[in-house]
Write a protein that holds these residues in place. Structure first.
Motif, short mmCIF file in Angstrom:
data_model
loop_
_atom_site.label_atom_id
_atom_site.label_comp_id
_atom_site.label_asym_id
_atom_site.label_seq_id
_atom_site.Cartn_x
_atom_site.Cartn_y
_atom_site.Cartn_z
N MET A 1 -8.28 -3.48 -8.16
CA MET A 1 -8.84 -2.20 -7.73
C MET A 1 -9.73 -1.59 -8.82
N GLN A 2 -10.84 -0.98 -8.43
CA GLN A 2 -11.68 -0.25 -9.38
C GLN A 2 -11.20 1.20 -9.38
N PRO A 3 -10.55 1.67 -10.46
CA PRO A 3 -10.05 3.05 -10.47
C PRO A 3 -11.19 4.06 -10.29
N GLU A 4 -10.90 5.10 -9.51
CA GLU A 4 -11.92 6.14 -9.26
C GLU A 4 -11.65 7.40 -10.07
N GLY A 5 -10.41 7.56 -10.53
CA GLY A 5 -10.10 8.78 -11.28
C GLY A 5 -8.86 8.57 -12.14
N LEU A 6 -8.72 9.44 -13.14
CA LEU A 6 -7.64 9.30 -14.13
C LEU A 6 -6.26 9.36 -13.47
N HIS A 7 -6.11 10.19 -12.45
CA HIS A 7 -4.78 10.41 -11.84
C HIS A 7 -4.71 9.90 -10.40
N GLN A 8 -5.55 8.87 -10.11
CA GLN A 8 -5.56 8.30 -8.76
C GLN A 8 -4.19 7.74 -8.39
N ARG A 9 -3.76 7.98 -7.14
CA ARG A 9 -2.48 7.44 -6.66
C ARG A 9 -2.74 6.38 -5.60
N VAL A 10 -1.88 5.38 -5.58
CA VAL A 10 -2.09 4.25 -4.68
C VAL A 10 -0.77 3.80 -4.05
N PRO A 11 -0.84 3.14 -2.87
CA PRO A 11 0.37 2.54 -2.31
C PRO A 11 0.76 1.33 -3.17
N VAL A 12 2.06 1.08 -3.29
CA VAL A 12 2.51 -0.05 -4.11
C VAL A 12 3.54 -0.88 -3.36
N ILE A 13 3.28 -2.18 -3.27
CA ILE A 13 4.23 -3.16 -2.71
C ILE A 13 4.24 -4.31 -3.70
N LEU A 14 5.38 -4.53 -4.37
CA LEU A 14 5.41 -5.57 -5.39
C LEU A 14 6.75 -6.29 -5.43
N GLY A 15 6.72 -7.50 -6.05
CA GLY A 15 7.97 -8.22 -6.23
C GLY A 15 7.83 -9.69 -5.92
N SER A 16 8.90 -10.25 -5.29
CA SER A 16 8.96 -11.68 -4.97
C SER A 16 7.76 -12.10 -4.13
N ARG A 17 7.05 -13.13 -4.62
CA ARG A 17 5.74 -13.49 -4.05
C ARG A 17 5.76 -13.71 -2.54
N ASN A 18 6.72 -14.45 -2.00
CA ASN A 18 6.71 -14.77 -0.57
C ASN A 18 6.90 -13.53 0.30
N GLU A 19 7.69 -12.56 -0.19
CA GLU A 19 7.89 -11.34 0.62
C GLU A 19 6.62 -10.48 0.59
N VAL A 20 6.00 -10.40 -0.59
CA VAL A 20 4.77 -9.59 -0.70
C VAL A 20 3.67 -10.20 0.16
N GLU A 21 3.61 -11.55 0.16
CA GLU A 21 2.59 -12.22 1.00
C GLU A 21 2.89 -12.00 2.49
N ARG A 22 4.19 -11.96 2.83
CA ARG A 22 4.54 -11.67 4.23
C ARG A 22 4.06 -10.26 4.59
N LEU A 23 4.31 -9.30 3.71
CA LEU A 23 3.87 -7.92 3.97
C LEU A 23 2.35 -7.83 4.05
N GLN A 24 1.65 -8.61 3.20
CA GLN A 24 0.19 -8.63 3.29
C GLN A 24 -0.24 -9.17 4.65
N GLY A 25 0.48 -10.19 5.12
CA GLY A 25 0.18 -10.77 6.44
C GLY A 25 0.35 -9.74 7.55
N TYR A 26 1.43 -8.97 7.47
CA TYR A 26 1.68 -7.94 8.50
C TYR A 26 0.56 -6.90 8.47
N HIS A 27 0.10 -6.55 7.26
CA HIS A 27 -1.01 -5.56 7.15
C HIS A 27 -2.31 -6.14 7.71
N ASN A 28 -2.54 -7.44 7.46
CA ASN A 28 -3.76 -8.07 7.98
C ASN A 28 -3.75 -8.10 9.51
N GLU A 29 -2.52 -8.28 10.06
CA GLU A 29 -2.42 -8.30 11.53
C GLU A 29 -2.66 -6.90 12.09
N GLY A 30 -2.43 -5.86 11.20
CA GLY A 30 -2.69 -4.48 11.58
C GLY A 30 -1.66 -3.85 12.49
#
Ligand SMILES: O=P(O)(O)OC[C@H]1O[C@](O)(COP(=O)(O)O)[C@@H](O)[C@@H]1O
Ligand SMILES: [Mg+2]
Ligand SMILES: [Mg+2]
Length: 337
Positions: A308-337
């Motif tokens: 991500m290119q930060p836009e401001g000093l105190h910018q807030r963002v959604p965070v999903i992190l951890g075990s790779r296969n679960e994060v990739e599954r969550l990315q898949g669900y987001h891609n499906e919309g």
């Protein structure tokens, strides 16, 4: 590196192999170690030194600052501003960047930090921590500006956290994997106890603040519902849940036994025009660097946080992190919309 190595030895050894190392980086990391020792001492003494409770002031996010938020911020400045290794500082608890006073020499690094993470847990004696990240200044001649800090997470040269829990630990990456150190109170030194920390790619444990459930976006709702249905459902296995409300403690658990941590975007925050709960420069980027270096993954739902290119000093963002296969599954669900 063998067990029993001190963090000072570890950092020096790492830098011995770094091309063009000047010693500034090593010295800055040691200043950060000192600051975390001082904060650990304050946190441990808590009510004994009147360090609990509110400071009666608000930070730029409109959050009530705890006394230890303010105290920890001051200690970080005190330990790093004088040594000539940093050009400027940026903190969750300071509206603007902190320029190094002209009385002190200025260095080639920038330091961002969350001096006290998990503030809502201080008064109830639950684990809290400190999160930090080091960036390189492009031009060391001029004064640092806010723009100098708006660098993608991939440009971090080091990141880590201190965890003030049953024991005090520091976990660090300089881009060569992740190592954990435990503070030996008897000698006042961090000792290597968790070499080469790696996150299992699979997990059956998730962490999210379920009280926000009615505001979550569909992909996260689907993911959590499937975890809660367990082995009768599409996941075919039961899941456990944890929520400590200190990001440092959640990430440390995930580095130790795997898991997925989510503080996703939700409609309540969207209504307020908020980009998420957690801060990109002080929380999301440093923790993403650590997690990726330990073999995990870290996304917003739309993209890899570190790109991500930060836009401001105190910018807030959604965070999903951890075990790779679960994060990739969550990315898949987001891609499906
Ligand atoms: O209060 P909630 O919604 O459970 O949020 C907890 C989250 O907020 C934080 O406390 C925010 O960090 P600070 O304490 O540094 O402001 C995270 O550590 C934690 O993951
Ligand atoms: Mg925090
Ligand atoms: Mg904080």
């Amino acid at each position: 590196m063998h067990h029993g190595t001190t963090i000072t030895q570890f950092i020096a050894e790492e830098q011995r192999h770094a091309p063009g190392a000047t010693g500034q980086f090593t010295a800055l990391l040691n200043d950060i170690v000192t600051a975390c020792k001082m904060i650990s001492n304050q946190v441990n003494h808590g009510a004994l030194i009147g360090a609990l409770g509110s400071a009666g002031s608000e930070n730029v996010q409109g959050e009530t600052q705890k006394k230890l938020d303010v105290l920890s911020n001051q200690m970080f400045i005190q330990c790093t501003e004088w040594s000539g290794h940093v050009g400027a500082l940026a903190s969750e608890e300071m509206d603007e960047i902190y320029e190094i006073p002209k009385a002190y020499p200025r260095g080639r690094y920038l330091l961002t930090f969350d001096p006290l993470d998990g503030s809502s847990n201080i008064d109830v004696n639950v684990s809290v921590g400190t999160i930090f990240s080091i960036l390189r200044m492009a031009d060391t001649d001029g004064d640092a500006t806010e723009r100098d800090f708006l660098k993608a997470g991939t440009e971090q040269v080091a990141a880590g956290y201190a965890l003030y829990g049953p024991s005090t630990m520091m976990v660090l990456t300089t881009g060569n994997g992740v190592n954990g150190f435990t503070l030996d109170q008897n000698i006042g030194e961090f000792i290597l106890t968790h070499p080469n920390m790696t996150i299992p790619t699979d997990t059956a444990e998730f962490a999210i603040n379920a009280s926000n459930g009615r505001f979550w976006e569909a992909p996260v709702k689907r993911y959590v519902d499937e975890c809660l249905v367990g082995k009768e459902g599409p996941r075919g296995k039961d899941f456990n849940m944890r929520w400590i409300a200190s990001m440092v403690a959640e990430v440390h658990r995930i580095l130790t036994r795997g898991g997925v941590f989510m503080y996703p975007m939700d409609s309540k925050m969207a209504e307020k025009g908020q980009g998420g709960k957690l801060r990109l420069l002080y929380e999301a980027n440093p923790m993403s660097f650590v997690v990726e270096q330990a073999g995990g993954a870290s996304i917003t739902g739309k993209q890899r946080i570190m790109e991500m290119q930060p836009e401001g000093l105190h910018q807030r963002v959604p965070v999903i992190l951890g075990s790779r296969n679960e994060v990739e599954r969550l990315q898949g669900y987001h891609n499906e919309g």
